[in-house]
Enzyme design. Structure first.
Site, PDB file in Angstrom:
ATOM      1  N   GLY A 187      13.896 -15.313  18.063  1.00 45.17           N
ATOM      2  CA  GLY A 187      14.593 -14.021  18.101  1.00 45.17           C
ATOM      3  C   GLY A 187      14.200 -13.219  19.325  1.00 45.17           C
ATOM      4  O   GLY A 187      13.325 -13.588  20.089  1.00 45.17           O
ATOM      5  N   SER A 188      14.845 -12.090  19.558  1.00 47.10           N
ATOM      6  CA  SER A 188      14.574 -11.215  20.702  1.00 47.10           C
ATOM      7  C   SER A 188      15.095  -9.821  20.394  1.00 47.10           C
ATOM      8  O   SER A 188      15.900  -9.637  19.485  1.00 47.10           O
ATOM      9  CB  SER A 188      15.252 -11.742  21.969  1.00 47.10           C
ATOM     10  OG  SER A 188      14.918 -13.085  22.222  1.00 47.10           O
ATOM     11  N   ASN A 189      14.637  -8.855  21.188  1.00 49.65           N
ATOM     12  CA  ASN A 189      15.161  -7.495  21.123  1.00 49.65           C
ATOM     13  C   ASN A 189      15.673  -7.112  22.506  1.00 49.65           C
ATOM     14  O   ASN A 189      15.119  -7.536  23.516  1.00 49.65           O
ATOM     15  CB  ASN A 189      14.072  -6.474  20.769  1.00 49.65           C
ATOM     16  CG  ASN A 189      13.316  -6.811  19.501  1.00 49.65           C
ATOM     17  OD1 ASN A 189      13.902  -7.158  18.491  1.00 49.65           O
ATOM     18  ND2 ASN A 189      11.992  -6.689  19.561  1.00 49.65           N
TER      19      ASN A 189
END
Length: 750
Positions: free
Chosen positions: A210-212
């Protein structure tokens, strides 16, 4: 600026290379040279992992992964795509390869070659495409489809739709930005084709990045300039997937994160006018088809007719043992990756990443010369190697969001499970048009947030089934709502946020129970009175995570899902771990008090059992229990080299669902296994104010002073300056190297 025939490579005090030359060709040559100096073994390892040749170096532990890479034919697809690229893109890749090979010919190779007793292989232009494929290899839906396929005979048709990421009770969308969309549910008609196909062909005994990122428009910042920030989350493997780099010539001046083995900045950078960054969009770009075979797999059924399959043999060299021959059988949908066609049924994979010609690399040069958000998005048309939320901001004050992907047009039923391949009802009808994919520039509210949450609600096209929980996205929105005119430091502080929304939910659920004994009650009370902050010094955070993981293990056994690894559909490398997969579903089931998978059990008893499991453990502070160990790529196969190559990080806070994402997995325990490979803040238009960090350092060489020199800052959520001004770079550099670009033939294989 150096003479027209040369390139300069400056190293700043953090060891980050800054490269400048007169021509783009010279810059890409020097980039290949610099990557080969810092990351040559890593480049070879990525290439071998991607093309199915890693077992040749490390032995049987890599065999299953090599088989999968050969089945999908990464090497063939990459060579095919290279031939289809524009001439200027091919020239870029050739210049890069020349630089790699020049540095390789100079000798003084990384220590891993000596430890393994091997040498660098020649670097060819198409190798860069194979490396790019490897870092995004089958990311997303395929693993959830395999997990549900393996689980279906155990939990049945009613249960399989519950085996997905927690939706937080209410999905938060990327577009429209921040919209609360309600939970995403499967309709029976979407599940039925896959259920019928799987149950009709399954053996009767069949029983875990995942990432932001976020952007603020100029009206919301203290300076009147856009702010853009984020972080890519992946497994913490040494050397890191990204390398900080700065490239400048007469045509562009760009700085950001490069992929060792690949020229340009496909994911994170700015070019002095526009800045860009990505998160994984979780578009559904992979389909699995249940195929019916006869004649030992020589024929496959399609629309009431038997079609011949294709068959090829792959020979995989394996260090320490005899080579292994693998027969790859392919149908009209793609190669078989699970099951045995000789038995009458198996799963074939069709993926955007391999099935059709891809020209993603044609975007790399135009991206470097983009002048605003719109021209950046236009430059990325045709990108298909992996699906992204591409968020951008420019010095004209614009911010934007778009899905950068190729997404097949087909029924939504394809999203939940493998679907029947013989009916003709689940075929691809081309790709969704680029202009139909979600995009917005300067949205109302001047804010954009993505954190692998669901991209959009209903629309004209099916886009995805599995998106990560909305907790990180919701927390970023909460923090942005609390800000006045925002600054770079506000963005950096948001990176450091360690509040866990599901952690606090879990603590409140325990608040209504009573432990069965004194120790269990003390543990319950510690968690129930906790505020949800996953600080490194917190004992309650450790307790909460330990009980959540114990609950997941017990729920897996109670549901019978511990039998999943015996399914043929769970054998695809790296395999399916039911504890790690079910972890993501438990919060949603617990929130709804859904006991349908517990076979007569209930959550209260399981929670009390989990408290008992942990009550006698000696708990460390969360930072110590959660401390990352950075495993080198060789360590899983060569434990004798781990002490030489692995590194221990400073302590960290955060967890899977915090903005300061430091994820653990149930099968390992509390230790951080994946996290932000890098963090960054772009002050768009004031480029000397930008900041960044990577989790270990700029170099991939274990003996380099730049191997771990950024870890302390990364662990505490701090960043270092992103130097962009060339006078400052030249005046403060700790090293300057001149490189003479020349056409260099690849070295002869030894």
């Amino acid at each position: 600026m150096p003479p027209s025939s040369q390139a300069e490579i400056f190293r700043d005090q953090w060891g980050i290379p800054h490269i400048r030359a007169r021509t783009a060709s010279a810059v890409f040559f020097a980039l290949g040279y610099a990557h080969a100096r810092d990351r040559r073994w890593q480049m070879d390892a990525l290439l071998r992992r991607g093309t199915g040749r890693f077992a040749e170096w490390v032995g049987p532990s890599a065999l299953k992964s090599d088989i999968l890479a050969r089945q999908v034919d990464v090497a063939g697809a990459s060579a095919r795509d290279y031939a289809a690229l524009r001439s200027d893109t091919r020239a870029m890749l050739q210049s890069y390869a020349d630089g790699v090979n020049k540095r390789t010919r100079e000798g003084n190779w990384p220590i891993e070659y000596g430890l393994l007793g091997v040498e660098p292989q020649p670097w060819l232009p198409w190798h860069s495409i194979a490396v790019m494929r490897q870092i995004g290899f089958l990311m997303g839906s395929v693993w959830w489809k395999l997990w549900r396929a393996a689980s279906l005979p155990i939990v049945g048709a009613d249960g399989v739709s519950k085996l997905r990421f927690d939706d937080g009770g209410n999905d938060v969308l990327c577009l429209p930005p921040g919209l609360e969309a309600g939970p995403y549910r499967a309709a029976l008609e979407q599940l039925k084709p896959g259920i019928d196909a799987l149950l009709a062909t399954a053996a009767p005994d069949v029983t875990g990045g995942g990432s932001n990122n976020w952007a603020l428009g100029p009206e919301l910042t203290a300076t009147g300039r856009p702010l853009l920030a984020g972080d890519p989350h992946r497994v913490l493997e040494m050397p890191a997937m990204y390398a900080q780099m700065h490239l400048a010539c007469d045509d562009f001046d760009a700085i950001g994160l490069t992929v060792p083995g690949v020229p340009g900045f496909p994911h994170f950078a700015h070019n002095g006018t526009v800045a860009w960054c990505v998160t994984h969009a979780f578009m559904d770009i992979h389909d699995l088809y249940v195929e019916r075979f006869k004649d030992d797999g020589a024929s496959a059924l399609f629309r009431d007719a038997w079609e011949p399959t294709s068959k090829r043999r792959e020979t995989i060299a394996v260090a320490g043992q005899a080579a292994v021959d693998v027969d790859v059988i392919s149908t009209r949908h793609g190669p078989v990756i699970a099951g045995d066609p000789a038995g009458g049924a198996a799963l074939a994979l069709r993926s955007v990443q391999f099935s059709d010609v891809d020209t993603s690399f044609d975007a790399l040069l135009p991206m470097l010369q983009a002048t605003n958000v719109r021209s950046l998005y236009d430059a990325t048309r045709g990108w298909g190697l992996i699906d992204h939320n591409l968020v951008a901001a420019d010095s004209g004050g614009n911010i934007g969001y778009r899905v950068r992907a190729k997404v097949p047009r087909r029924p939504a039923a394809n999203g939940w499970l493998p679907v029947p391949g013989w009916t003709g009802e689940h075929e691809w009808d081309g790709m969704i048009p680029w202009d139909d994919l979600p995009e917005t520039i300067n949205p109302a509210g001047a804010r954009i947030v993505t954190a692998n949450n669901r991209v959009s609600g209903s629309g004209p096209h099916y886009l995805c089934t599995d998106a990560m929980p909305p907790h990180r996205a919701r927390r970023i929105w909460q923090r942005l709502d609390q800000l006045g005119p925002a600054t770079v430091e506000d963005m950096a502080a948001l990176h450091r946020d360690v509040f866990s929304i599901p952690g606090l939910e879990f603590a409140r659920r325990l608040g209504v129970l009573v432990g069965r004994n004194e120790k269990a009650e003390a543990l319950r009370k510690l968690i129930a009175e906790w505020n949800g902050e996953m600080h490194a010094g917190s004992l309650a955070a450790t307790a909460c995570m330990a009980v959540r993981q114990a609950l997941t293990k017990r729920a897996v056994v109670r549901a019978g899902l511990d039998a999943v690894p015996s399914s043929p559909y769970a054998q695809v490398a790296p395999g399916t771990n039911p504890n790690n997969q079910f972890w993501w579903a438990v919060p949603c089931l617990l929130r709804a008090n859904d006991i349908s998978l517990l076979r007569g059990g209930n959550w209260e008893d399981l929670l009390l059992d989990a408290l008992d499991d942990v009550a006698n453990e000696q708990l460390l502070s969360w930072g110590e229990a959660h401390r990352p160990k950075f495993a080198h790529q060789l360590s899983p196969a060569r434990s004798d080299l781990a002490a030489r190559l692995d590194r221990l990080s400073a302590a960290v806070g955060g967890d899977n669902d915090c903005v300061f994402a430091t994820g653990s997995v149930v099968s390992v325990g509390a230790r951080t296994m994946y996290s932000a490979l890098a963090r960054y803040v772009f002050d768009v238009g004031a480029w000397e104010n930008c900041k960044w960090i990577v989790f270990h350092g700029a170099s991939g060489e274990p003996d380099s002073p730049w191997y771990m020199n950024q870890n302390g800052s990364w662990s505490s959520g701090e960043m270092v300056p992103m130097l962009y001004d060339w006078d400052r770079i030249a005046a403060t550099s700790v090293e300057r190297v001149l490189v003479e670009p020349v056409g260099v033939p690849p070295p002869e294989p030894s």
